[in-house]
Motif scaffolding. Sequence first.
Motif, PDB file in Angstrom:
ATOM      1  N   LEU A   1      -2.137 -16.062   9.384  1.00 13.03           N
ATOM      2  CA  LEU A   1      -2.087 -14.856  10.205  1.00 13.03           C
ATOM      3  C   LEU A   1      -1.886 -13.629   9.326  1.00 13.03           C
ATOM      4  N   ALA A   2      -2.548 -12.544   9.704  1.00 12.94           N
ATOM      5  CA  ALA A   2      -2.377 -11.262   9.021  1.00 12.94           C
ATOM      6  C   ALA A   2      -1.386 -10.419   9.806  1.00 12.94           C
ATOM      7  N   VAL A   3      -0.423  -9.849   9.099  1.00 12.70           N
ATOM      8  CA  VAL A   3       0.617  -9.016   9.717  1.00 12.70           C
ATOM      9  C   VAL A   3       0.788  -7.773   8.859  1.00 12.70           C
ATOM     10  N   CYS A   4       0.831  -6.600   9.488  1.00 11.52           N
ATOM     11  CA  CYS A   4       1.111  -5.392   8.711  1.00 11.52           C
ATOM     12  C   CYS A   4       2.367  -4.717   9.249  1.00 11.52           C
ATOM     13  N   MET A   5       3.193  -4.260   8.314  1.00 15.32           N
ATOM     14  CA  MET A   5       4.467  -3.637   8.655  1.00 15.32           C
ATOM     15  C   MET A   5       4.594  -2.313   7.908  1.00 15.32           C
ATOM     16  N   ARG A   6       5.072  -1.298   8.615  1.00 15.94           N
ATOM     17  CA  ARG A   6       5.314  -0.005   7.959  1.00 15.94           C
ATOM     18  C   ARG A   6       6.552  -0.100   7.087  1.00 15.94           C
ATOM     19  N   ASN A   7       6.464   0.491   5.893  1.00 17.70           N
ATOM     20  CA  ASN A   7       7.574   0.444   4.945  1.00 17.70           C
ATOM     21  C   ASN A   7       8.526   1.612   5.188  1.00 17.70           C
ATOM     22  N   THR A   8       9.366   1.469   6.189  1.00 15.89           N
ATOM     23  CA  THR A   8      10.365   2.497   6.475  1.00 15.89           C
ATOM     24  C   THR A   8      11.528   2.369   5.492  1.00 15.89           C
ATOM     25  N   VAL A   9      12.337   3.425   5.430  1.00 20.47           N
ATOM     26  CA  VAL A   9      13.461   3.459   4.496  1.00 20.47           C
ATOM     27  C   VAL A   9      14.401   2.283   4.754  1.00 20.47           C
TER      28      VAL A   9
ATOM     29  N   TYR B   1       0.807  -1.213   0.000  1.00 16.47           N
ATOM     30  CA  TYR B   1       0.000   0.000   0.000  1.00 16.47           C
ATOM     31  C   TYR B   1       0.844   1.269   0.000  1.00 16.47           C
ATOM     32  N   GLY B   2       2.117   1.149  -0.255  1.00 21.41           N
ATOM     33  CA  GLY B   2       2.982   2.314  -0.233  1.00 21.41           C
ATOM     34  C   GLY B   2       3.573   2.513   1.143  1.00 21.41           C
ATOM     35  N   ASP B   3       2.790   3.049   2.057  1.00 26.54           N
ATOM     36  CA  ASP B   3       3.285   3.280   3.413  1.00 26.54           C
ATOM     37  C   ASP B   3       3.317   1.997   4.236  1.00 26.54           C
ATOM     38  N   MET B   4       2.456   1.009   3.871  1.00 30.53           N
ATOM     39  CA  MET B   4       2.354  -0.237   4.625  1.00 30.53           C
ATOM     40  C   MET B   4       2.387  -1.432   3.681  1.00 30.53           C
ATOM     41  N   SER B   5       2.870  -2.547   4.196  1.00 30.82           N
ATOM     42  CA  SER B   5       2.740  -3.832   3.505  1.00 30.82           C
ATOM     43  C   SER B   5       1.922  -4.769   4.395  1.00 30.82           C
TER      44      SER B   5
END
Length: 363
Positions: A331-339, A314-318
Amino acid sequence: MKQQDMVVVSDLRKNFGELQVVKGIDLNIGAGEFFSLLGPSGCGKTTLLRMIAGFETANSGSITIDGKPMEGVDANERPTNMVFQSYAIFPHLNVEQNVAYGLKKSGLSADAVRGRVDAMLKLVDLEGYHKRPSYALSGGQKQRVALARALIMQPKVLLLDEPLSALDKKLREQMQHELRRLQRTLGITFILVTHDQEEALIMSDRIAVMFDGRIAQIGTPREIYERPVNRHVASFIGVMNFLDGTLKSVSKKGLQIASKTFGSIYLAPEQMPAPLEAGAVTLGVRPEMMSVLYKASDQADYELQGKVVSVDYYGDMSFYTIAVQGSKEHLAVCMRNTVGRHVYDEGDAVRLGWSNASMVVLR
């Protein structure tokens, strides 16, 4: 009745023929509170709102507004006003005429009416739109006109029936913040009906989650999201992962739970939002409370080996769907896409981790 209560609903019931739509609801809404009725279509939330407004008559139970019983009081005599999903502004009138319409029989002078209209259009950010025809307004502008027309009557309670559902995503998000700003500025009670969980979380002081004509849980947005009282509420509000467990014991010191995946687990009492007896339970954890452990040195209270089934970027999140050992469910896991953070692909092996405090016990 408490002094700060603006709306009190007691054992309210409504049938349409043999169909029970509202099934004994008790509810207290405070003066100056932004309160949301949240639930899926057909759960009775709009019928409840219409009974508060006086558009529907209850089969039994009572409604009190500002200390006064509403039994036998017509809708136009109640200290409420409603904003509808369809806006319901008059197409043959311009903005100024629409907003002033309710003041026709108020006995106010033309100057006083004009002053009220000017102030209200400024409040809803439509200053200078007085002579704009209704057909020349955008969806967001029509919604602002509907709000101004309702608020100019100075109701004690403003009722909002899915008022933003016809707007596109960006405009809807903007209007959510505008409604919250208006409510805080005016300090009157707002009651919102919505099926949009995010909308309710963003805007509300408290939320009542409804299913099948009953209230399942009332609480602040944080309470509803972080401490849902059962699996039904947890599933409806956002996304939650569920794992099977067995509640072995409950004491003031904490909860002991057996899990095939983790063995023995010890949790704090507040991690069981509703009282449960020993037996089968469900352990819940939100996707954002789980982490992909990228480095060998990364540690967590609980860890699982898994494989990426799918990934949505999603750009900011995966958002990952991950198959793990010891669980039938993915399981569902969301991670922020940091540099510099790697985005995994389908089929990649990963380590998952999360903290003890992120779990809730449900049934």
